[in-house]
Design a protein around this motif. Sequence first.
Motif, short mmCIF file in Angstrom:
data_model
loop_
_atom_site.label_atom_id
_atom_site.label_comp_id
_atom_site.label_asym_id
_atom_site.label_seq_id
_atom_site.Cartn_x
_atom_site.Cartn_y
_atom_site.Cartn_z
N MET A 36 2.74 -7.77 -0.95
CA MET A 36 4.07 -7.71 -0.94
C MET A 36 4.42 -8.60 -2.13
N GLY A 37 5.65 -8.27 -2.81
CA GLY A 37 6.09 -8.90 -3.75
C GLY A 37 7.15 -10.16 -3.15
N ARG A 38 7.77 -10.75 -4.31
CA ARG A 38 8.59 -11.64 -4.13
C ARG A 38 9.78 -11.50 -3.25
N PHE A 39 10.55 -10.28 -3.61
CA PHE A 39 11.76 -9.97 -2.80
C PHE A 39 11.38 -8.61 -2.26
N GLY A 40 10.37 -8.56 -1.66
CA GLY A 40 10.05 -7.38 -0.94
C GLY A 40 8.73 -6.67 -1.09
N PRO A 41 8.51 -5.18 -0.66
CA PRO A 41 7.20 -4.70 -0.89
C PRO A 41 7.38 -4.05 -2.51
N THR A 42 6.19 -4.18 -2.93
CA THR A 42 6.21 -3.59 -4.35
C THR A 42 6.24 -1.90 -4.53
N ARG A 43 5.80 -1.32 -3.60
CA ARG A 43 5.63 0.18 -3.39
C ARG A 43 6.33 0.52 -2.28
N ARG A 44 7.60 1.25 -2.75
CA ARG A 44 8.51 1.89 -1.96
C ARG A 44 8.04 3.24 -0.99
N LYS A 45 8.00 3.12 0.30
CA LYS A 45 7.63 4.50 1.05
C LYS A 45 8.86 5.42 0.95
N ILE A 46 8.66 6.44 0.49
CA ILE A 46 9.41 7.52 0.28
C ILE A 46 9.61 8.41 1.66
N PRO A 47 10.79 8.66 2.20
CA PRO A 47 10.91 9.26 3.40
C PRO A 47 10.48 10.66 3.51
N VAL A 48 9.72 11.22 4.20
CA VAL A 48 9.48 12.43 4.15
C VAL A 48 9.80 13.26 5.73
N PRO A 49 10.19 14.35 5.85
CA PRO A 49 10.51 15.04 7.06
C PRO A 49 9.23 15.15 7.86
#
Length: 302
Positions: free
Chosen positions: A1-14
């Motif tokens: 976890m980063g300071r302002f949220g997660p460092t790695r963003r999860k890309i939405p996949v159908p």
Amino acid sequence: MGRFGPTRRKIPVPKRHGVRDPLKRLAEKEAANKDKINNPPKEHDVQEVSNRFKRFMALTKEVNQPRQRIKQKKEKPKLRIGNTVIEKRNRESEESFLMRASKVQHDREVEGAFGVKFGVEVQHDDRTGAIRVVKRKGIEVDVMLQTINDEKAAKTKARKLKAVEAAKAKKALITEKKQKTLEKQREEEDLLLREYQYERVPFGEVVKEPPTLHTLPRRATREGVARPGSKGLLLSSLLETKQTEEQEEPVPKKTSKKKGSEPKLDLKGKRKKLPVATRMKIEREQQSVIDMYRQLKKKPKQ
């Protein structure tokens, strides 16, 4: 976890639901586009009006014919109390409506208690307001309740009778005990009176011998009856001989030295807590006394 949220963003996949049947998908697509493409006219020589024109004509018709406003009747609040339905009146406040309903409910409760007490039913006619009293028919539940109440009453009656009988028996036992104690006291008093009775001798009477006393005074010895502690035991003869032998033995002179004198042993408490030598000595003396008693028992009685 980063300071302002997660460092790695999860890309939405159908989501993958597996491979679908292509023929089935094609059929669904054709059914959806059936009225949109390849839609020939119903009649060969007739040109149909477009849907947009149809909607336009419907709107002009609605404008020319104004709508008739239908007044929707508001449903008045109602309350059901038993078989009676209470409806709120026009321009009646909610407080007065609830007070009227509570009054009707109280009346129904009173009528129900009256019907249970006298075995009747009070019937109301909401239209005319007439009241009719009808005799209640016999119900199996009432009979069952009556039998249950009778059984309970019989059980309580039997319990009370049992308690009364137990109390009577206890009272009789106490009175009998008191009577026995009184009789015992009277017997003791009579015995004392007999023991300390004075004989009245009239003046001038001749007495030839002293009176015979049937009861002995206190601490008197009877013939053939030994006093407590003076009874002769089997080992008394052996103990007497032992005491005479000890008296005959010369008494050794006392030495001035105190080192040779044996210290007094504390023989109180349990035997297992004593020293080994003292315990062996006590056991030896005990065994010698037992052997002497056995020898006396073996001798024939003279």
